[in-house]
Scaffold this motif. Structure first.
Motif, mmCIF file in Angstrom:
data_model
loop_
_atom_site.group_PDB
_atom_site.id
_atom_site.type_symbol
_atom_site.label_atom_id
_atom_site.label_comp_id
_atom_site.label_asym_id
_atom_site.label_seq_id
_atom_site.Cartn_x
_atom_site.Cartn_y
_atom_site.Cartn_z
ATOM 1 N N ASP A 204 6.090 22.034 6.535
ATOM 2 C CA ASP A 204 4.779 21.444 6.503
ATOM 3 C C ASP A 204 3.925 22.139 7.811
ATOM 4 O OD1 ASP A 204 3.152 19.389 6.174
ATOM 5 O OD2 ASP A 204 3.892 18.199 7.364
ATOM 6 N N LEU A 205 4.782 22.519 8.940
ATOM 7 C CA LEU A 205 3.941 22.993 9.975
ATOM 8 C C LEU A 205 3.555 24.328 9.705
ATOM 9 C CD1 LEU A 205 5.980 21.434 12.829
ATOM 10 C CD2 LEU A 205 3.882 20.632 11.958
ATOM 11 N N ILE A 206 4.214 25.025 8.796
ATOM 12 C CA ILE A 206 3.925 26.575 8.661
ATOM 13 C C ILE A 206 3.095 26.834 7.479
ATOM 14 C CG2 ILE A 206 5.104 28.512 8.112
ATOM 15 C CD1 ILE A 206 7.515 27.327 9.833
ATOM 16 N N LEU A 207 3.160 26.199 6.319
ATOM 17 C CA LEU A 207 2.592 26.551 5.185
ATOM 18 C C LEU A 207 1.068 26.023 5.150
ATOM 19 C CD1 LEU A 207 5.515 26.963 4.077
ATOM 20 C CD2 LEU A 207 4.403 26.550 1.938
ATOM 21 N N PRO A 208 -0.073 26.787 4.479
ATOM 22 C CA PRO A 208 -1.233 26.391 4.202
ATOM 23 C C PRO A 208 -1.527 24.890 3.877
ATOM 24 C CG PRO A 208 -0.665 28.508 3.239
ATOM 25 C CD PRO A 208 0.379 27.887 3.673
ATOM 26 N N GLU A 209 -2.577 24.262 4.336
ATOM 27 C CA GLU A 209 -2.700 22.891 4.061
ATOM 28 C C GLU A 209 -2.439 22.514 2.682
ATOM 29 O OE1 GLU A 209 -6.374 20.247 4.817
ATOM 30 O OE2 GLU A 209 -6.103 21.732 6.416
ATOM 31 N N ARG B 83 11.051 9.682 -0.076
ATOM 32 C CA ARG B 83 11.730 9.842 1.153
ATOM 33 C C ARG B 83 11.451 11.383 1.866
ATOM 34 N NH1 ARG B 83 16.311 6.307 -0.277
ATOM 35 N NH2 ARG B 83 17.834 8.124 0.062
ATOM 36 N N LEU B 84 11.516 12.315 0.907
ATOM 37 C CA LEU B 84 11.339 13.599 1.386
ATOM 38 C C LEU B 84 9.792 13.851 1.882
ATOM 39 C CD1 LEU B 84 13.356 15.455 -1.094
ATOM 40 C CD2 LEU B 84 14.018 14.733 1.112
ATOM 41 N N GLY B 85 8.711 13.295 1.038
ATOM 42 C CA GLY B 85 7.779 13.480 1.075
ATOM 43 C C GLY B 85 6.931 12.871 2.689
ATOM 44 N N THR B 86 7.773 11.852 3.091
ATOM 45 C CA THR B 86 7.329 11.279 4.265
ATOM 46 C C THR B 86 7.723 11.678 5.512
ATOM 47 O OG1 THR B 86 9.203 9.577 3.993
ATOM 48 C CG2 THR B 86 7.043 8.832 3.375
ATOM 49 N N ALA B 87 8.553 13.007 5.150
ATOM 50 C CA ALA B 87 8.958 13.702 6.533
ATOM 51 C C ALA B 87 8.024 14.707 6.865
ATOM 52 C CB ALA B 87 10.304 14.428 6.147
#
Ligand SMILES: NC(=O)c1ccc[n+]([C@@H]2O[C@H](COP(=O)([O-])OP(=O)(O)OC[C@H]3O[C@@H](n4cnc5c(N)ncnc54)[C@H](O)[C@@H]3O)[C@@H](O)[C@H]2O)c1
Length: 284
Positions: A104-109, A124-128
């Motif tokens: 999430d921190l690395i890939l384009p928005e 649950r994965l999405g909320t990470a």
């Protein structure tokens, strides 16, 4: 149209996903935990491509070109230009959420973060991540180069655009998408896992031998392989983790892993990938 893909975890599934992406002409970067994992994954892809050449499914030049489209790295920072990343790391929620949070921190928005999870709810994965609207389940089947189906699982937060782009990506790979609701197990494992567990219970209780249980389904129901051979192919650790995730979701006894499965996983008899499960695989 997706052109640049990243795959995290190059085990049985990640290597297959990377291979089909490369065979479809995409630029692929693959990451794993360490150099050893990457080497194993690269070897697995090379062997699979060789098999495809031998079977007359592709030319040697195409196989070489496909392998040439895959870059292997331990550094997730290299995913900064990816339009879509698929995580195919172990079926452990904490490991998956940690990987997705990093991506999430690395890939384009606007990049899609896809999970190949067999059973963990996508919500649950999405909320990470800070982009649950771009997180979606893209669940391939084993062996990936052979099986046509991919389940696409939007969570409650996944946007319509992400869902459409994920389905288009699956079709780009020459696969067929089935859209499933975000419930542990989705469509196929909801039906398959209780069946595999029932076969393991049957073997455990001495009801019939492993060979006879498998022959029953191969010869009696025209399945390409029996449930115990299939459990070995999937990996008994993965079967156990999928069953536990489904039990956690539904609290139905039919999802509880039988003691024999637990003991085999504890013993490291994980199936084909470990050389031993219900059957032995001496050449691996
Ligand atoms: N095996 C199947 O038949 C099957 C089918 C569909 C989906 N899945 C799902 O695919 C995923 C992977 O399953 P598999 O069978 O390929 O497992 P596997 O054990 O073969 O591979 C997992 C890979 O992930 C790597 N890994 C672990 N932690 C990591 C991390 N933090 N960062 C990077 N890499 C890491 C491991 O080194 C290994 O190479 C699981 O979620 C599983 O439920 C499996």
């Amino acid at each position: 149209m997706i052109e640049r893909v990243g795959v995290v975890g190059v085990g049985q599934m990640g290597s297959g996903i990377a291979e089909v992406c490369a065979r479809s002409g995409l630029d692929v970067i693959v990451a794993d935990e360490n150099a050893e994992g990457l080497k194993r994954g690269r070897d697995r892809i090379a062997v699979s491509l060789k098999r495809a050449v031998k079977a007359g499914k592709m030319s040697e030049a195409d196989a070489e070109a496909a392998l040439g489209r895959i870059r292997f790295t331990e550094d997730l920072q290299e995913f900064a230009d990816r339009q879509l990343a698929v995580e195919a790391v172990v079926e452990v929620e904490a490991v998956k959420t940690a990987v997705l949070a990093k991506l999430d921190l690395i890939l384009p928005e606007d990049a899609i973060l896809a999970s190949n999870t067999s059973s963990i709810p996508i919500m649950r994965l999405g909320t990470a991540t800070a982009r649950p609207h771009n997180v979606i389940g893209v669940h391939f089947f084993n062996p990936v180069p052979v099986l046509k189906l991919v389940e696409v699982i939007p969570s409650l937060a996944t946007s319509e655009d992400t869902r459409a782009r994920a389905v288009a990506f699956v079709e780009q790979l020459g696969k067929q998408a089935v859209v499933a609701q975000d419930r542990a197990g989705f469509v196929v494992n909801s039906l398959l896992i209780p069946y595999l567990l029932a076969a393991i219970r049957m073997a455990e209780g001495g009801f019939a031998s492993a060979e006879d249980i498998d022959s029953g389904m191969v010869l009696g129901c025209a399945h390409p392989m029996g449930p115990l051979a299939l459990s070995d192919l999937i990996g008994l650790d993965t079967v156990k983790l999928a069953a536990e995730a489904m039990y956690e979701e539904f609290k139905e006894p039919l999802y509880t892993p039988p003691a024999l499965l637990l003991r085999m996983v504890e013993a490291g008899r994980l199936g084909r990938k470990a050389g031993r499960g219900f059957y032995e695989y001496p050449s691996l």
